[in-house]
Design an enzyme around this catalytic site. Sequence first.
Site, PDB file in Angstrom:
ATOM      1  CB  SER A  81      -0.958  -0.005   1.192  1.00  0.00           C
ATOM      2  OG  SER A  81      -1.924  -1.009   1.012  1.00  0.00           O
TER       3      SER A  81
ATOM      4  CB  THR B  40      -4.774  -5.040   5.934  1.00  0.00           C
ATOM      5  OG1 THR B  40      -4.807  -6.238   5.177  1.00  0.00           O
ATOM      6  CG2 THR B  40      -3.467  -4.960   6.713  1.00  0.00           C
TER       7      THR B  40
ATOM      8  CE  LYS C 222      -9.427  -5.926   4.917  1.00  0.00           C
ATOM      9  NZ  LYS C 222      -9.605  -6.481   3.561  1.00  0.00           N
TER      10      LYS C 222
ATOM     11  CE1 TYR D 176      -1.186  -8.425  -3.429  1.00  0.00           C
ATOM     12  CE2 TYR D 176       1.098  -8.729  -4.101  1.00  0.00           C
ATOM     13  CZ  TYR D 176       0.172  -8.168  -3.253  1.00  0.00           C
ATOM     14  OH  TYR D 176       0.581  -7.382  -2.222  1.00  0.00           O
TER      15      TYR D 176
END
Length: 301
Positions: free
Chosen positions: A17, A81, A85, A243
Site C-alpha cells: 500500500s 487489513t 477489519k 497475487y
Amino acid sequence: MSALLAVIGHPVRHSRSPEIHARFAAALGRPVQYVRIEAPLDGFLATVRAFAAGGCSDANVDRTGGGAGEHGARAHGCNVTVPFKGEAWAACARLTERARRAEAVNTIHFAEGTGEGWLGDNTDGAGLLRDIEDNAGVALGGKRVLLLGAGGAAAGALDALLGARPAVLIIANRTHGRAQALATRFDAIAQGFGVRLDVAAPQAAGIGFDVVVNATSASLQAQLPPLPSGVLARGGLALDMMYGPAAKPFLEWARRLGAVPRDGLGMLVEQAAEAWVTWFGARPDTRATLAALRRDVDAAG
Ligand code: NDP
C-alpha cells in the site's frame, strides 16, 4: 500540509500500500505520507487512536513506507487489513452503506475537527468490480458468477458484485453455515437487483460459470477449493484475490481449463484508489500504478 495515512494490520510488513499511495500522491500532486503500522493483536483500537491523535510510536512504524512523522503532517485516515477489519467496523461512529453490510471496514477517514467521528468504509468490493469490469473488460450483467469463500473478503465483495446485476451469484465455502449466513445477510440486496443468490458446497457449485472469484485464503496453503470439472465456462474469468507466488496454483488451474486467469493485484490497486475517494473526494488514475506493480511482481516471480 501533508496528509498522514497508514495501513494498520498484523502482519503488515508485506503490504504494498505505501508504494501504491505514494504513486497516487505523486500523480495527483497531493502531499501525502503513508506508513505501515503493525498493531499488536490485542491492541488495534489503541493503535488507531494513537495514530489519529497525531502520534505513531517509532516501535511499530515501518518508515520505509514514506517517512511518517514529518513535521506538520496530520493524521487524515488509515487503511485496515487482516485481521482487524471487523474490529474497525465496530469502532467507527459512522459507516458507509457498503461497509455496514460487509460488517468489515478497510478504510477509515478520521474527519478530525468535525466532531462527527470516524467514518468507516469498505472499498474492497468496488475495487474488485472495477478490476473485473474496467481492467479485465468483463461486464458482469446477466452473467453466472461463483464466489468462493465467506470470510471478510467475500463479504466485502458481495455488495459490489450484486450491484453489477449478474443473473446468478453462488457463494461456495468450505464451512457451509458461513456461506448461508452471508447469503441471508445479502438476500434483500440480491432481490433488489434481481440476482438469484444461492449457496452451495464447493464440490457441488455447478458448472459453466462465466466468472469465478477466489476469495478464500486456500492459496496461502497452496490449496485449491475442490470444484467440479466444468465449473468454468471456456474463456471465463478466474480471479484469485491473492497475487504473487501464492496465487499461482489457482491461476495455473484456470489456465488448464481454458479460462482467463487474473490475480488480485488489480483489485489491490483499485481498492486503494477507491480509498482516495473516501479520504479526498478524488480518484487517482490507476493504470500507471498497476503497470508498475505488475512489473515488480512479475520480476519477483
Ligand atoms: P478470512 O480469514 O476472513 O476468510 C478466509 C476464507 O477462506 C474463509 O471462507 C475460509 O473458509 C476459506 N478457506 C481458508 N482456507 C481454506 C482452504 N484450505 N480451503 C478452502 N477454503 C479455505 O480471510 P479474508 O476473507 O479476509 O481474505 C481472503 C483472501 O483474500 C486473503 O488471502 C486476502 O489476502 C485476500 N484479499 C485480497 C484483497 C486484494 O485487494 N487483492 C483484499 C482483501 C482480501 P471457512 O469459512 O471454511 O474457514
